[in-house]
Design a protein around this motif. Sequence first.
Motif, short mmCIF file in Angstrom:
data_model
loop_
_atom_site.label_atom_id
_atom_site.label_comp_id
_atom_site.label_asym_id
_atom_site.label_seq_id
_atom_site.Cartn_x
_atom_site.Cartn_y
_atom_site.Cartn_z
N VAL A 208 -30.74 55.71 12.63
CA VAL A 208 -31.40 56.39 13.74
C VAL A 208 -30.63 56.17 15.03
O VAL A 208 -30.46 57.10 15.84
N SER A 209 -30.12 54.97 15.24
CA SER A 209 -29.32 54.69 16.42
C SER A 209 -28.08 55.57 16.46
O SER A 209 -27.69 56.08 17.52
N ALA A 210 -27.44 55.77 15.30
CA ALA A 210 -26.24 56.61 15.24
C ALA A 210 -26.56 58.05 15.63
O ALA A 210 -25.82 58.69 16.40
N ALA A 216 -26.77 61.96 22.54
CA ALA A 216 -26.59 61.63 23.95
C ALA A 216 -25.16 61.76 24.44
O ALA A 216 -24.94 61.99 25.63
N TYR A 217 -24.16 61.62 23.55
CA TYR A 217 -22.76 61.58 23.99
C TYR A 217 -21.92 62.61 23.25
O TYR A 217 -22.05 62.76 22.03
N PRO A 218 -21.05 63.30 23.96
CA PRO A 218 -20.23 64.34 23.32
C PRO A 218 -19.15 63.78 22.39
O PRO A 218 -18.69 64.47 21.49
N GLU A 219 -18.73 62.55 22.61
CA GLU A 219 -17.69 61.93 21.79
C GLU A 219 -18.24 60.70 21.09
O GLU A 219 -19.16 60.04 21.60
N ALA A 222 -18.45 53.47 20.53
CA ALA A 222 -18.29 52.24 19.77
C ALA A 222 -19.59 51.87 19.05
O ALA A 222 -19.57 51.38 17.91
N THR A 223 -20.71 52.12 19.71
CA THR A 223 -22.01 51.85 19.08
C THR A 223 -22.20 52.71 17.84
O THR A 223 -22.72 52.25 16.81
N ASP A 227 -22.81 51.35 14.06
CA ASP A 227 -23.99 51.74 13.29
C ASP A 227 -23.59 52.31 11.93
O ASP A 227 -24.20 51.98 10.90
N LEU A 228 -22.59 53.18 11.92
CA LEU A 228 -22.15 53.79 10.66
C LEU A 228 -21.58 52.74 9.71
O LEU A 228 -21.79 52.81 8.50
#
Length: 251
Positions: A208-210, A216-219, A222-223, A227-228
């Motif tokens: 879910v975080s991923a 939220a971000y176009p690219e 690191a998070t 997560d992946l």
Amino acid sequence: MNPRILAATVGRVLRQLRHDRRTVALLVVVPALLLTLLYYMYGDQPATGGQPALFDRVALIMLGVFPFVIMFLVTSIAMLRERTSGTLERLLTTPLGRLDLLFGYGIAFGLAAAVQATVASAVAYWLFDLSTAGSPALVIAIAVLDALLGVALGLLCSAFARTEFQAVQFMPVVVIPQLLLCGLFVARDEMAGWLEAVSNVLPLSYAVSALTEVGAYPEPTATLWRDLTVVAGAVVAALVLAAATLRRRSG
């Protein structure tokens, strides 16, 4: 693992899926129908406070949650049928190894998940105008990884069930707590300390975080990669544990 035997196992599972129309419908059609339901529930809710529209936020997460839940259910029952029918016992008298079998299931259902995620994402993006900052292709990749997580946990749990009803009973134990604690209903950092600690060891929280990062971000961030990596590690660990605990028969 033997590559030739692994490939043969993948082909066998895919042929079984192709001839099971109800399962194909469950994998491909049901997520699209559920997204349609979400659209008519939340599609008219406007964006507020600079936040994405409610449908965009909910549908994005559901693109990962639906494959996880459906694949858990389908694979846990499919493997149990292999045992109760005696097919598994016959297969394991051949050179087929347990890792060949379990990873073959994972790859076959991963391919099915790719179709599932592509169809569901097409419905969300091009029919219902889902908007995310990141790429739809990345959303599809995460959805497939979430489906593989469901496959791996379903195969692991099937080792401890003797009937299909018992396999389904693992959903409240394995699936529902992850849904409640993954951050879908309450942000993880707003939970009680012990609940947040539990959430931090559940792989669906990172899935879910991923998806949230993609929204939220176009690219890629690191998070997102962290997560992946966690989810992929959980998939491999669950498949290895499933191979170690796999029983030939349910009796």
